[in-house]
Design a protein around this motif. Structure first.
Motif, PDB file in Angstrom:
ATOM      1  N   GLY A 190       0.786  -1.231   0.000  1.00  0.00           N
ATOM      2  CA  GLY A 190       0.000   0.000   0.000  1.00  0.00           C
ATOM      3  C   GLY A 190       0.810   1.269   0.000  1.00  0.00           C
ATOM      4  N   ALA A 191       2.100   1.186  -0.337  1.00  0.00           N
ATOM      5  CA  ALA A 191       2.941   2.385  -0.301  1.00  0.00           C
ATOM      6  C   ALA A 191       2.409   3.481  -1.211  1.00  0.00           C
ATOM      7  N   ASN A 192       1.721   3.109  -2.281  1.00  0.00           N
ATOM      8  CA  ASN A 192       1.242   4.093  -3.250  1.00  0.00           C
ATOM      9  C   ASN A 192      -0.268   4.297  -3.176  1.00  0.00           C
ATOM     10  N   LEU A 193      -0.842   4.056  -2.003  1.00  0.00           N
ATOM     11  CA  LEU A 193      -2.293   4.171  -1.848  1.00  0.00           C
ATOM     12  C   LEU A 193      -2.789   5.588  -2.080  1.00  0.00           C
ATOM     13  N   ASN A 194      -1.900   6.576  -2.010  1.00  0.00           N
ATOM     14  CA  ASN A 194      -2.334   7.961  -2.206  1.00  0.00           C
ATOM     15  C   ASN A 194      -2.980   8.170  -3.563  1.00  0.00           C
ATOM     16  N   ALA A 195      -2.671   7.303  -4.520  1.00  0.00           N
ATOM     17  CA  ALA A 195      -3.255   7.422  -5.852  1.00  0.00           C
ATOM     18  C   ALA A 195      -4.571   6.666  -5.988  1.00  0.00           C
TER      19      ALA A 195
ATOM     20  N   GLY B 272      -6.845  -8.056  -3.995  1.00  0.00           N
ATOM     21  CA  GLY B 272      -5.933  -8.194  -2.874  1.00  0.00           C
ATOM     22  C   GLY B 272      -6.532  -8.998  -1.734  1.00  0.00           C
ATOM     23  N   ASP B 273      -5.696  -9.788  -1.080  1.00  0.00           N
ATOM     24  CA  ASP B 273      -6.093 -10.497   0.140  1.00  0.00           C
ATOM     25  C   ASP B 273      -5.585  -9.777   1.384  1.00  0.00           C
ATOM     26  N   VAL B 274      -4.488  -9.055   1.218  1.00  0.00           N
ATOM     27  CA  VAL B 274      -3.887  -8.347   2.343  1.00  0.00           C
ATOM     28  C   VAL B 274      -3.056  -7.191   1.805  1.00  0.00           C
ATOM     29  N   SER B 275      -3.042  -6.101   2.561  1.00  0.00           N
ATOM     30  CA  SER B 275      -2.204  -4.946   2.228  1.00  0.00           C
ATOM     31  C   SER B 275      -1.677  -4.336   3.522  1.00  0.00           C
ATOM     32  N   HIS B 276      -0.525  -3.711   3.439  1.00  0.00           N
ATOM     33  CA  HIS B 276      -0.153  -2.795   4.511  1.00  0.00           C
ATOM     34  C   HIS B 276      -0.303  -1.382   3.964  1.00  0.00           C
ATOM     35  N   LEU B 277      -0.559  -0.457   4.846  1.00  0.00           N
ATOM     36  CA  LEU B 277      -0.686   0.948   4.489  1.00  0.00           C
ATOM     37  C   LEU B 277       0.460   1.714   5.152  1.00  0.00           C
ATOM     38  N   ASN B 278       0.705   2.914   4.674  1.00  0.00           N
ATOM     39  CA  ASN B 278       1.711   3.767   5.302  1.00  0.00           C
ATOM     40  C   ASN B 278       1.030   5.050   5.774  1.00  0.00           C
ATOM     41  N   LEU B 279       0.698   5.102   7.065  1.00  0.00           N
ATOM     42  CA  LEU B 279       0.052   6.303   7.568  1.00  0.00           C
ATOM     43  C   LEU B 279       0.996   7.499   7.512  1.00  0.00           C
ATOM     44  N   HIS B 280       2.321   7.235   7.499  1.00  0.00           N
ATOM     45  CA  HIS B 280       3.291   8.318   7.396  1.00  0.00           C
ATOM     46  C   HIS B 280       3.486   8.744   5.949  1.00  0.00           C
ATOM     47  N   LYS B 281       2.699   8.242   5.064  1.00  0.00           N
ATOM     48  CA  LYS B 281       2.726   8.691   3.679  1.00  0.00           C
ATOM     49  C   LYS B 281       1.318   9.176   3.302  1.00  0.00           C
ATOM     50  N   THR B 282       0.440   8.236   3.029  1.00  0.00           N
ATOM     51  CA  THR B 282      -0.891   8.580   2.532  1.00  0.00           C
ATOM     52  C   THR B 282      -1.717   9.354   3.541  1.00  0.00           C
ATOM     53  N   PHE B 283      -1.574   9.048   4.830  1.00  0.00           N
ATOM     54  CA  PHE B 283      -2.504   9.589   5.820  1.00  0.00           C
ATOM     55  C   PHE B 283      -1.855  10.591   6.772  1.00  0.00           C
ATOM     56  N   CYS B 284      -0.829  11.289   6.250  1.00  0.00           N
ATOM     57  CA  CYS B 284      -0.363  12.565   6.798  1.00  0.00           C
ATOM     58  C   CYS B 284       0.432  12.529   8.086  1.00  0.00           C
ATOM     59  N   ILE B 285       0.736  11.351   8.646  1.00  0.00           N
ATOM     60  CA  ILE B 285       1.703  11.341   9.734  1.00  0.00           C
ATOM     61  C   ILE B 285       3.045  11.762   9.145  1.00  0.00           C
TER      62      ILE B 285
ATOM     63  N   ASN C  70      -1.618   6.863 -21.842  1.00  0.00           N
ATOM     64  CA  ASN C  70      -0.290   7.490 -21.909  1.00  0.00           C
ATOM     65  C   ASN C  70      -0.048   8.411 -20.720  1.00  0.00           C
ATOM     66  N   LEU C  71      -0.584   8.016 -19.571  1.00  0.00           N
ATOM     67  CA  LEU C  71      -0.484   8.817 -18.353  1.00  0.00           C
ATOM     68  C   LEU C  71       0.244   8.037 -17.263  1.00  0.00           C
ATOM     69  N   VAL C  72       0.754   8.765 -16.292  1.00  0.00           N
ATOM     70  CA  VAL C  72       1.339   8.139 -15.108  1.00  0.00           C
ATOM     71  C   VAL C  72       0.306   8.140 -13.990  1.00  0.00           C
ATOM     72  N   ALA C  73       0.672   7.542 -12.883  1.00  0.00           N
ATOM     73  CA  ALA C  73      -0.204   7.558 -11.713  1.00  0.00           C
ATOM     74  C   ALA C  73       0.121   8.801 -10.884  1.00  0.00           C
ATOM     75  N   HIS C  74       0.623   8.633  -9.695  1.00  0.00           N
ATOM     76  CA  HIS C  74       0.893   9.761  -8.800  1.00  0.00           C
ATOM     77  C   HIS C  74       2.368  10.134  -8.773  1.00  0.00           C
ATOM     78  N   GLU C  75       3.181   9.445  -9.581  1.00  0.00           N
ATOM     79  CA  GLU C  75       4.616   9.715  -9.626  1.00  0.00           C
ATOM     80  C   GLU C  75       5.116   9.370 -11.020  1.00  0.00           C
ATOM     81  N   CYS C  76       6.233   9.947 -11.392  1.00  0.00           N
ATOM     82  CA  CYS C  76       6.793   9.680 -12.718  1.00  0.00           C
ATOM     83  C   CYS C  76       8.289   9.459 -12.599  1.00  0.00           C
ATOM     84  N   ILE C  77       8.805   8.601 -13.454  1.00  0.00           N
ATOM     85  CA  ILE C  77      10.233   8.299 -13.479  1.00  0.00           C
ATOM     86  C   ILE C  77      10.868   9.081 -14.630  1.00  0.00           C
TER      87      ILE C  77
END
Length: 959
Positions: A663-668, A680-693, A788-795
């Motif tokens: 879930g590192a990229n859940l912000n998108a 998905g059967d299971v995910s971890h989330l990053n509250l220090h990323k998506t949820f503003c900690i 021809n679009l990216v998600a929330h980040e581009c390389i």
């Protein structure tokens, strides 16, 4: 007023401009083109209506009021402490500290690196060991890391057995049982008062201060362990070590514990910085981050993260651990606490705490109550046959929490804020009176006491007044680039707004002063907040249930993988131990898989950046019925929405495996798609990323694990009730992990609601595509997804221009410092590239400022490619430029000072000056220095001598 316009950077007019640039009529069209229809959610999120800042704070005040603030004397690994207001205001409540990122780019991180080095130095001095790292997640998992470290390091032993002191904290034993069982280590918990049990062992874990407060002498047990070829880890207490002989002096190889009582609130269990220290020779196996000293391009000392090849992002399944997030912010507080009080101040606190415990013991003894141990530091265990519940209740009536050890024993732990009145109130609860003047108890014998000096570096005596402390912390913060100064465009790290209203509640006493083992009738507000947050996260992700216990993203990964492994075991599928991981995955994925006793098989990446479906099919067939599942990141680490993700999930499910969606990229995804609904059967989330900690310089983090219904029974267990259960699997030492920062995410969701979360994801996608489009002609985006679009980040692909010019992506990162920017993610997941994630919180002006900087750098690279200047003499290779270099009397570089300092006109109005030049990584690893250098090394008139001191080892390595 709605909170959402404060959270989102672009306003309506800016959004229209950005949409025109990316070629979309509106956000609906953009999202429809970018997000595959096969995963798009079929309904809005079912969340409460959004609240204004004032309304949300008022609602949370009502929740907090349901907690009951008591005098906390429970102990069991948590001590009441005092956070000096100077540290609370200048660190914990200061965005210059809490919005900074992990210091992977040392030139813009010298302040937080120095603060972390101060923490390391304090730990090394107090434990008497040669090295310490920049913090672990909590004491229980630190012990688990130490056990694995002993096993890796002890080449003399082939044993799979570790012996652990039964006097260890119950939560430590609970975590250790699960972690050892997962990797096939035999755990022997034994009463070591009569010596080591028979049999071999690769390691022994001793408790210098037991859960019941008794202080043990370690030397005999250490000698016994040595005779059997075992390494020794000692769990200890930093404050007690101002009085007690340090573990290193008694022969320990490793020491672990918690730095919580160095000024960090109870926080209902966390976040708290744990420490791990070791003797010289074990540094290559030390888990987590190690701050060291190298030199910069001018030969001056400069701090950096040392031995970075140990990091799991690089070594993957061969990493020393899966630790990614540390507890950096809390370690910084603890280190500053040591500097604020100094050695004399810390010792005075320790002597006062011990004196109050002795007063308690004397009063109990005078009343005929048996005090079980006569050697204690801050905790007194009293024998009260059949009366434990009565005494605990009587203390609670007086506003004090004490610990019920069992039906016949009560334990009382004294902390820094307690006084004689508190002790006398506890005595009254036992039916005892205040002791007579001069009554003595609990005097520590001379053989247990330390006699050496500690905290002798000037940093621990220089900043004693509040004025000096304030200026030191300001000076350190001014050396760094954090979110309060600039966009931090790190791909996959989601450095978004950490709103002041979200941060405010964490320091309320009703949240911060609650002990994690307080009775449930005192914690109703905390449990209500956690329950609401877990249910909201389940709704957002589409899963059945969520646990917030994992106190880092890496621990959320471990919890999710353990759930998969335990699920297969429950069905008798013991052979399902192979996990498929795409080559582009986060490095922690593979490292966590190893800790869950899973074998990693890598799946190739197709040319468009998606999972190679042919290779996936081949790997599934080759693995057969050993397939446990697959770990995928969605949107992918390549920054795209993979259209065939449902096909990936179906293929793995058809083969009997489970699907883990990182879930590192859940912000998108918020409000647009839900992993629990698209396979998905299971995910971890990053509250220090998506949820503003906030990231806090590398932590705290929170990595909740979310699961489908069939995996609910395998969520992390409560360590407080599972210490004696052989099949329990807690992943952190507290039931709710780093609960103290959960109000931040609660506030974010409460203030944004369903529409606001969806708008955040849509704007994040727009911002990334805007940057991609604006830079397409100079640094093309490597991968594009649907539409021809990216998600929330581009390389951004720099490789062609690097080949032509010799200027690397790392050179670009260093040059960005001169432009006042934190670098994007370097060389991940593709070497020679930069991964950019603008987030939804940056406005158009800031996005354009970054674009202008990158276009200017492109022109500088082109000048090198066209032969106008060599790479070695270019402004890029010499970057970053310090004020000292630019103001020197001599200037022999082929470009003007103005180009180095002010490459864009607006920089003349506001300029960040890097405090050091480019840091030499190789020198830092060749001559590892992980303690504070002597002040002479920073002499302004002798830069060469400083570099020579580092290179020759004249600056003392460790101790």
């Amino acid at each position: 007023m709605s909170f959402l316009p404060r959270h989102l950077g672009p306003d309506a007019a800016e959004t229209r401009t950005m949409l025109e640039t990316v070629g979309a009529a509106d956000l609906d069209e953009l999202v429809a083109r970018a997000v595959p229809a096969t995963i798009a959610t079929d309904r809005p999120l079912d969340l409460p209506a959004p609240l204004s800042e004032h309304e949300a704070l008022t609602a949370l005040r009502r929740t907090a009021a349901k907690n009951r603030v008591m005098t906390q004397m429970i102990g069991q690994g948590y001590a009441d402490t005092v956070t000096p207001p100077a540290l609370r205001r200048n660190i914990l409540e200061n965005p210059a500290w809490y919005t900074s990122y992990t210091p992977y780019q040392p030139e813009i991180s010298q302040g937080r690196l120095e603060a972390l080095l101060t923490f390391q130095n304090a730990v090394m001095d107090l434990t008497g060991l040669d090295l310490a790292n920049a913090s672990l997640l909590d004491e229980a998992t630190a012990v688990a890391e130490a056990v694995l470290m002993m096993q890796r390091s002890n080449r003399r032993s082939t044993s799979r057995r570790v012996v652990v002191d039964s006097r260890s904290l119950p939560q430590t034993l609970a975590v250790l049982r699960g972690r050892c069982r997962a990797v096939g280590v035999e755990l022997v918990v034994a009463d070591l008062t009569e010596g080591l049990p028979e049999g071999d062992a690769f390691g022994v874990v001793l408790a210098q201060v037991g859960v019941d407060g008794d202080v043990a002498s370690l030397e005999d047990l250490v000698e016994q362990a040595r005779a059997r070829g075992a390494f020794v880890t000692v769990s200890t207490d930093l404050l007690a070590l101002t009085l007690l002989r340090p573990p290193g002096e008694q022969g320990a190889d490793i020491a672990v514990g918690s730095a919580q009582r160095f000024g960090v609130p109870l926080f209902f269990g966390g976040p708290h910085a744990a420490f791990i220290a070791c003797r010289k020779g074990l540094e290559r196996n030390l888990p987590g981050r190690l701050v060291g000293v190298s030199v910069d391009s001018s030969g001056r000392p400069a701090y950096r993260l040392a031995l970075q090849t140990r990091e799991q992002h690089i070594r993957r399944e061969k990493a020393t651990s899966n630790i990614c997030t540390a507890q950096a912010l809390l370690a910084i507080v603890a280190g500053a606490y040591a500097a604020y009080h100094g050695p004399e101040g810390l010792r005075a606190i320790a002597e006062r705490v011990h004196g109050l415990a002795a007063r308690l013991a004397a009063g109990l003894a005078a009343a005929g109550t048996t005090v079980v141990h006569d050697r204690f530091f801050d905790t007194v265990l009293a024998e009260v046959p059949g009366r434990a519940d009565e005494v605990v209740a009587a203390a609670a009536e007086r506003g004090i929490n004490v610990r019920r050890a069992d039906a016949d024993h009560v334990s009382v732990s004294v902390g820094e804020p307690h006084d004689e009145d508190d002790v006398d109130a506890v005595l009254a609860a036992f039916g005892a009176s205040s002791p007579e003047a001069g009554a003595a108890a609990g005097e520590l014998p001379a053989e247990l006491l330390r006699t050496d000096d500690y905290l002798t570096h000037p940093v621990f005596t220089t900043h004693r007044s509040e004025t000096a402390m304030m200026r030191w912390l300001r000076a350190l913060a001014d050396k760094d680039l954090a979110l309060d100064r600039t966009m931090i465009p790190l791909g996959s790290c989601t450095m978004k707004l950490n709103a002041a209203a979200e941060m405010e509640p964490i320091s309320w006493p009703e949240f911060a002063s609650i002990h994690p083992l307080a009775p449930e009738d005192q914690t109703e507000g905390w449990r209500e907040l956690v329950g609401q947050l877990e249910s909201w996260l389940a709704e957002i992700t589409g899963y059945t249930a969520v646990s917030v216990q994992p106190n880092a993203g890496s621990q959320g990964e471990l919890a999710g993988l353990l759930a998969i492994r335990r699920y297969h075991l429950s069905r008798g599928d013991r052979q399902r131990k192979t996990i498929l991981i795409p080559s582009s995955a986060h490095g922690t994925n593979a490292a966590s898989a190893v800790l869950a006793d899973l074998k990693v098989v890598v799946v190739a990446t197709a040319g468009d950046g998606s999972v190679d479906m042919d290779d996936l099919a081949a790997k599934i067939e080759a693995v057969g019925d050993e397939l446990a599942g697959i770990m995928i990141t969605y949107p992918s680490t390549h920054g795209v929405f993979e259209a065939q993700v449902t096909d990936v999930c179906a293929a793995v499910h058809d083969a009997g495996g489970q699907v883990y969606v990182d879930g590192a990229n859940l912000n998108a995804l918020m409000g647009l798609a839900r992993p629990g609904r698209f396979g998905g059967d299971v995910s971890h989330l990053n509250l220090h990323k998506t949820f503003c900690i906030p990231h806090g310089g590398g932590g705290p983090g929170v990595g909740p694990v979310a699961v489908a219904e069939h995996l609910v029974p395998f969520l992390p267990d409560d360590p407080a009730v599972s210490a004696d259960e052989t099949d329990a699997f807690p992943v952190s030492q507290a039931r709710y992990g780093s609960a103290g920062v959960l109000p931040i995410s609660w506030m974010y969701i409460a203030m944004t609601g369903a529409e606001g979360l969806t708008a955040s994801a849509r704007t994040a996608i727009l911002s990334a595509n805007y940057v991609s489009a604006r830079l397409a002609d100079v640094f093309p985006t490597l991968y594009n997804g649907p539409g021809n679009l990216v998600a929330h980040e581009c390389i951004l692909d720099l490789r062609a221009l690097t080949k032509a010019s010799g200027i690397t992506a790392e050179d670009v990162c260093k040059r960005l410092v001169d432009y006042g920017f934190h670098a994007p993610t370097l060389a991940f997941p593709v070497a020679g590239t930069l991964m950019v994630e603008p987030t939804e919180s940056e406005n158009l002006a800031e996005l354009d400022r970054f674009v202008d900087a990158m276009r200017a750098i492109h022109a500088e690279m082109t000048a090198v490619a066209e032969g106008e200047v060599t790479a070695e003499d270019s402004v890029l290779r010499r970057a970053p430029h310090t004020a000292e270099v630019l103001t020197a009397d001599e200037w022999d570089r082929p470009y003007p000072r103005s180009q180095a300092a002010y490459p864009l006109p607006e920089l003349r109005l506001a300029k960040y000056w890097a405090p050091v030049g480019r840091v030499e990584n190789a020198a830092g690893d060749r001559h590892l220095v992980c303690s504070c250098p002597p002040i002479e090394a920073f002499a302004v008139d002798a830069p060469a001598s400083a570099g020579e001191a580092i290179e020759t080892g004249a600056v003392e390595t460790a101790r």
